[in-house]
Write an enzyme that holds these catalytic residues in place. Structure first.
Site, short mmCIF file in Angstrom:
data_model
loop_
_atom_site.label_atom_id
_atom_site.label_comp_id
_atom_site.label_asym_id
_atom_site.label_seq_id
_atom_site.Cartn_x
_atom_site.Cartn_y
_atom_site.Cartn_z
N SER A 1 -3.08 -7.91 3.30
CA SER A 1 -3.21 -7.66 4.75
C SER A 1 -3.50 -8.95 5.49
O SER A 1 -2.93 -9.21 6.55
CB SER A 1 -4.32 -6.65 5.00
OG SER A 1 -4.00 -5.44 4.36
N ARG B 1 -2.53 -6.38 -8.29
CA ARG B 1 -1.41 -7.30 -8.11
C ARG B 1 -1.45 -8.40 -9.16
O ARG B 1 -0.62 -8.50 -10.03
CB ARG B 1 -1.44 -7.90 -6.70
CG ARG B 1 -1.21 -6.87 -5.59
CD ARG B 1 -1.64 -7.40 -4.26
NE ARG B 1 -3.06 -7.77 -4.32
CZ ARG B 1 -3.71 -8.44 -3.40
NH1 ARG B 1 -3.07 -8.83 -2.33
NH2 ARG B 1 -4.99 -8.72 -3.54
N HIS C 1 0.84 -1.21 0.00
CA HIS C 1 0.00 0.00 0.00
C HIS C 1 0.88 1.26 0.00
O HIS C 1 0.60 2.22 -0.71
CB HIS C 1 -0.89 0.04 1.25
CG HIS C 1 -1.90 -1.06 1.33
ND1 HIS C 1 -2.03 -1.89 2.41
CD2 HIS C 1 -2.86 -1.46 0.46
CE1 HIS C 1 -3.03 -2.74 2.22
NE2 HIS C 1 -3.53 -2.51 1.03
N LYS D 1 -16.06 -8.34 4.74
CA LYS D 1 -14.84 -8.72 5.48
C LYS D 1 -15.03 -8.59 6.98
O LYS D 1 -15.77 -7.73 7.45
CB LYS D 1 -13.68 -7.82 5.05
CG LYS D 1 -13.07 -8.21 3.74
CD LYS D 1 -11.83 -7.40 3.45
CE LYS D 1 -11.15 -7.88 2.19
NZ LYS D 1 -10.04 -6.99 1.82
N1 COA Z 1 -0.22 -4.10 -1.69
C1 COA Z 1 -0.63 -4.89 -0.70
N2 COA Z 1 -1.86 -5.38 -0.60
C2 COA Z 1 -2.69 -5.04 -1.57
C3 COA Z 1 -2.34 -4.23 -2.64
C4 COA Z 1 -1.03 -3.75 -2.67
N3 COA Z 1 -0.58 -2.97 -3.65
N4 COA Z 1 -3.39 -4.08 -3.43
C5 COA Z 1 -4.37 -4.79 -2.88
N5 COA Z 1 -3.94 -5.37 -1.75
C6 COA Z 1 -4.68 -6.30 -0.90
C7 COA Z 1 -5.10 -5.75 0.41
O1 COA Z 1 -4.11 -5.93 1.38
C8 COA Z 1 -6.33 -6.57 0.69
O2 COA Z 1 -5.95 -7.75 1.29
P1 COA Z 1 -6.95 -8.58 2.22
O3 COA Z 1 -8.09 -9.00 1.36
O4 COA Z 1 -6.13 -9.69 2.71
O5 COA Z 1 -7.40 -7.64 3.31
C9 COA Z 1 -6.89 -6.88 -0.71
O6 COA Z 1 -5.84 -6.65 -1.58
C10 COA Z 1 -7.99 -5.99 -1.18
O7 COA Z 1 -8.34 -5.13 -0.19
P2 COA Z 1 -8.63 -3.61 -0.33
O8 COA Z 1 -7.87 -2.97 -1.39
O9 COA Z 1 -8.50 -3.04 1.00
O10 COA Z 1 -10.10 -3.71 -0.83
P3 COA Z 1 -11.34 -4.23 -0.04
O11 COA Z 1 -12.02 -5.22 -0.89
O12 COA Z 1 -11.07 -4.65 1.33
O13 COA Z 1 -12.20 -2.94 0.07
C11 COA Z 1 -13.17 -0.93 -0.70
C12 COA Z 1 -12.53 -2.23 -1.06
C13 COA Z 1 -13.15 -0.68 0.80
C14 COA Z 1 -12.39 0.15 -1.38
C15 COA Z 1 -14.58 -1.01 -1.23
O14 COA Z 1 -15.23 -2.09 -0.61
C16 COA Z 1 -15.33 0.28 -0.94
O15 COA Z 1 -15.13 1.27 -1.64
N6 COA Z 1 -16.20 0.24 0.07
C17 COA Z 1 -17.03 1.37 0.42
C18 COA Z 1 -18.43 1.17 -0.14
C19 COA Z 1 -18.42 1.37 -1.63
O16 COA Z 1 -18.23 2.45 -2.11
N7 COA Z 1 -18.59 0.25 -2.36
C20 COA Z 1 -18.44 0.26 -3.80
C21 COA Z 1 -19.71 0.42 -4.55
S1 COA Z 1 -20.96 -0.72 -4.11
#
Ligand code: COA
Length: 158
Positions: free
Chosen positions: A132, A94, A17, A41
């Protein structure tokens, strides 16, 4: 001023990140790292702790609050973007499986507000295996993750 939101769960923030945040600074004037909520989650850390880990990481890295702000929001990310005059959402990619997920997220966000663009940065190969949940799992099983997360995160993991 070009402002972009970098939303995510950040449970916790990792070096992957952090790499995306640093690289985004060459594209935008200001980034808001937004601790958001994915209803599918179950999180290890509460929102306040996740925000603090990110803020402490930025201080360690010498990145000023003028450049990168940290906030949290439990509603729709595009709505937060609109309210904060941001034009783009940044996401890291990724592997191929990330693409499928991001495709749906992009489509949903576009449906809600087509004026907000999503920008995708490819993870560097050194960080492309980090997530994560894998950090938490490795740490809980005694694996040294100090090369994979910012120093500020290590003390929270302990
Ligand atoms: N380096 C390290 N880890 C990375 C990464 C990087 N460059 N890119 C992605 N990841 C990992 C994260 O660590 C995470 O790992 P995990 O699943 O083990 O926790 C995973 O990829 C994806 O997680 P993240 O990027 O945090 O996305 P998410 O799916 O948890 O959440 C939101 C996505 C929060 C952005 C999205 O759900 C959101 O916008 N929510 C608000 C409501 C909304 O607007 N929804 C969309 C319309 S319905």
């Amino acid at each position: 001023m070009k402002v972009a939101i970098y939303p995510g769960s950040f449970d916790p923030i990792t070096n992957g990140h952090l790499d995306i945040i640093k690289r985004s600074l060459s594209l935008f004037d200001k980034i808001i790292v937004l601790v958001s909520f994915n209803p599918n989650k179950k999180y290890k850390f509460d929102v306040e702790t996740k925000v603090n880990m990110i803020k402490e990481t930025l201080i360690e890295e010498g990145i000023s609050e003028d450049k990168v702000k940290v906030d949290s929001f439990s509603g729709l990310t595009v709505e937060y973007a609109k309210k904060n005059n941001a034009t783009c959402l940044i996401r890291g990619l990724r592997v191929v499986s990330d693409f499928e997920y991001e495709w749906s997220l992009n489509a949903a966000n576009n449906y809600i507000d087509p004026s907000i663009e999503m920008v995708f940065l490819m993870a560097r190969k050194e960080t492309s295996f980090i997530s994560s949940s894998s950090i938490n799992e490795m740490h809980d099983n005694g694996v040294d993750v100090s090369n994979l997360v910012p120093k500020a995160v290590l003390k929270y993991l302990k």
